[in-house]
Design a protein around this motif. Sequence first.
Motif, mmCIF file in Angstrom:
data_model
loop_
_atom_site.group_PDB
_atom_site.id
_atom_site.type_symbol
_atom_site.label_atom_id
_atom_site.label_comp_id
_atom_site.label_asym_id
_atom_site.label_seq_id
_atom_site.Cartn_x
_atom_site.Cartn_y
_atom_site.Cartn_z
ATOM 1 N N GLU A 163 0.828 -1.203 0.000
ATOM 2 C CA GLU A 163 0.000 0.000 0.000
ATOM 3 C C GLU A 163 0.867 1.259 0.000
ATOM 4 O O GLU A 163 0.564 2.244 -0.686
ATOM 5 N N ALA A 164 1.953 1.238 0.763
ATOM 6 C CA ALA A 164 2.845 2.396 0.815
ATOM 7 C C ALA A 164 3.540 2.628 -0.517
ATOM 8 O O ALA A 164 3.803 3.769 -0.908
ATOM 9 N N ALA A 165 3.822 1.551 -1.236
ATOM 10 C CA ALA A 165 4.540 1.665 -2.508
ATOM 11 C C ALA A 165 3.603 1.946 -3.675
ATOM 12 O O ALA A 165 3.821 2.875 -4.458
ATOM 13 N N ARG A 166 2.531 1.138 -3.806
ATOM 14 C CA ARG A 166 1.661 1.237 -4.972
ATOM 15 C C ARG A 166 0.370 2.010 -4.702
ATOM 16 O O ARG A 166 -0.279 2.470 -5.639
ATOM 17 N N GLY A 167 -0.008 2.133 -3.429
ATOM 18 C CA GLY A 167 -1.265 2.808 -3.120
ATOM 19 C C GLY A 167 -1.077 4.223 -2.613
ATOM 20 O O GLY A 167 -1.985 4.800 -2.010
ATOM 21 N N PHE A 168 0.089 4.793 -2.850
ATOM 22 C CA PHE A 168 0.377 6.149 -2.386
ATOM 23 C C PHE A 168 -0.578 7.138 -3.060
ATOM 24 O O PHE A 168 -0.693 7.176 -4.286
ATOM 25 N N ARG A 332 4.622 -5.945 -14.352
ATOM 26 C CA ARG A 332 3.300 -6.007 -13.726
ATOM 27 C C ARG A 332 2.433 -7.068 -14.399
ATOM 28 O O ARG A 332 1.716 -7.810 -13.726
ATOM 29 N N LEU A 333 2.505 -7.151 -15.720
ATOM 30 C CA LEU A 333 1.749 -8.169 -16.445
ATOM 31 C C LEU A 333 2.180 -9.574 -16.021
ATOM 32 O O LEU A 333 1.336 -10.454 -15.823
ATOM 33 N N ALA A 334 3.482 -9.780 -15.887
ATOM 34 C CA ALA A 334 3.994 -11.088 -15.480
ATOM 35 C C ALA A 334 3.476 -11.460 -14.093
ATOM 36 O O ALA A 334 3.095 -12.611 -13.848
ATOM 37 N N MET A 335 3.445 -10.498 -13.206
ATOM 38 C CA MET A 335 2.930 -10.760 -11.863
ATOM 39 C C MET A 335 1.449 -11.123 -11.913
ATOM 40 O O MET A 335 0.998 -12.046 -11.219
ATOM 41 N N GLU A 336 0.683 -10.415 -12.727
ATOM 42 C CA GLU A 336 -0.752 -10.673 -12.819
ATOM 43 C C GLU A 336 -1.051 -12.043 -13.418
ATOM 44 O O GLU A 336 -2.027 -12.700 -13.034
ATOM 45 N N ALA A 348 1.251 -8.267 -3.770
ATOM 46 C CA ALA A 348 2.267 -8.388 -4.815
ATOM 47 C C ALA A 348 2.315 -7.105 -5.627
ATOM 48 O O ALA A 348 1.283 -6.468 -5.858
ATOM 49 N N GLY A 349 3.507 -6.743 -6.052
ATOM 50 C CA GLY A 349 3.681 -5.532 -6.843
ATOM 51 C C GLY A 349 4.033 -5.851 -8.280
ATOM 52 O O GLY A 349 3.166 -6.100 -9.109
ATOM 53 N N VAL A 350 5.332 -5.853 -8.588
ATOM 54 C CA VAL A 350 5.807 -6.143 -9.940
ATOM 55 C C VAL A 350 6.883 -7.220 -9.883
ATOM 56 O O VAL A 350 7.496 -7.441 -8.841
ATOM 57 N N LEU A 351 7.085 -7.878 -11.015
ATOM 58 C CA LEU A 351 8.047 -8.972 -11.092
ATOM 59 C C LEU A 351 9.297 -8.473 -11.816
ATOM 60 O O LEU A 351 9.585 -8.860 -12.947
ATOM 61 N N ASN A 352 10.035 -7.584 -11.162
ATOM 62 C CA ASN A 352 11.247 -7.026 -11.759
ATOM 63 C C ASN A 352 12.317 -8.101 -11.926
ATOM 64 O O ASN A 352 12.427 -9.012 -11.102
ATOM 65 N N THR A 353 13.087 -7.954 -12.984
ATOM 66 C CA THR A 353 14.132 -8.931 -13.254
ATOM 67 C C THR A 353 15.198 -8.296 -14.143
ATOM 68 O O THR A 353 15.195 -7.081 -14.351
#
Length: 455
Positions: A163-168, A332-336, A348-353
Amino acid sequence: MLYITIWLIVAVLSFYLFKKSAGTMSILKPNLLSLVFYYSLFISSFIGSLLIALDIDKHYMINLLSDDRYRVIGFYTICFVMVMLPLSMYFVSNLIGFRAEKEFDTYLKSPIVIQQDKLTYLVYLGLTGLSLLSIAYTIYYLEAIPIVELLLGSSNLAELRIEAARGFQGNTLIRNIFAIGLTPILSMITFIYSYKTMKMKWIALFLITFSCSVFIQIYDLSKAPIFFYLLMFILLLLYLQVIKLTWSRVIALGTIAIGGIIVLYVVIQGVSDPSAFLDYNRGPVGRLILTQIAGYYMHLELFSDKMPLLMGQSLPSSIIGLYDIEQIRSARLAMEVYFPQRVEEGTAGVLNTLFAGEAFANFGYIGLILGTVYVGVFIQLIYIAFLRLQKNPLYIALFVYFTVNIPRVVIGGFTDFLLNTLWVAILIVLVAPFIFLRLLEFISQRTGKWTSVKE
């Protein structure tokens, strides 16, 4: 045995090319390129690629792949990145006439140029005030401060972090640029002035910016930022020749870092099983050598078999917005797709790589090849530029900042290398006032009315 042989050959070749491009790969003399090799590529990407190719990873994310052929494809494409990235750097060095080892040693031994006048102090005083207001702004728009909730014994820390990261709810540019980005750099600049001048006003400014920097690194309970911030200060002390690394000091710092990571995993994520800290495929070790690169394999499968290529849709919004195209980040798509339940739960946020994953998601193998060359050229030009700039507090702090943050972006995405609004904004905010002052000084000297007051 074939994979192991190829892996060893690529590792040696990549190390050699990095050394020729960086000047040194000694752990006792860390630099931008050595951090990219050791952290972003070898540890976070290359070790895991071998385990995955040999099918001995036993990792929950890799087990989600529908087709095992991507284990092989991923291995060979990562080998390509390991060689082509430093090869691009080496080509740039030869083209420009960059003598890596000599120029890096010269930089370390060069004296620091200190500009001491009241206007300089007032600029940094104003920027510090701007950072403090931005941190206050960030806190104001948080429904709950995760670090405070941790101290209060809250049980939903995972949701609070997301929430702090994506829901700001506030303006993310203010938070990211002036609070998260600017404050740590100011703390390094004010430290240099404090160390070189020993003036109380600079020391007070450093204490303010340092304490604010520590808070903004840990307020959302992220584990990595505080360690990278401390790494910045170690590099800063090295470049100022305040300290010199020895193997005993490296071992001591490594032990402290490992202890800190264990504490954070126990306190924040509630990991209490001792074996989780020793297993290669879970806990902090698994997070480093497998989880980080697993997203790359998911990118390969997702944008080969399950979804069409994005064809530039994940490029910076400031670019594609001109063509009325909505930005879609591949991570984000990969995470979804692979973790829909976590996304729905808000944990879950994003699947960075590795950056090559996002390059592939946009333009396939052409994007992966050209993207690797581009990133190598980009990093080498940054490295050369800072080594050749005047060694003053501003440029030293920026050099340290990019030395630590570019390796993080290498395993965070590709589009940030095309147009990173955070980096551009920080450069403008920090450099523009001094360009203005130098321009004012030049004009005033021509008219004989320059009134700069030296301290």
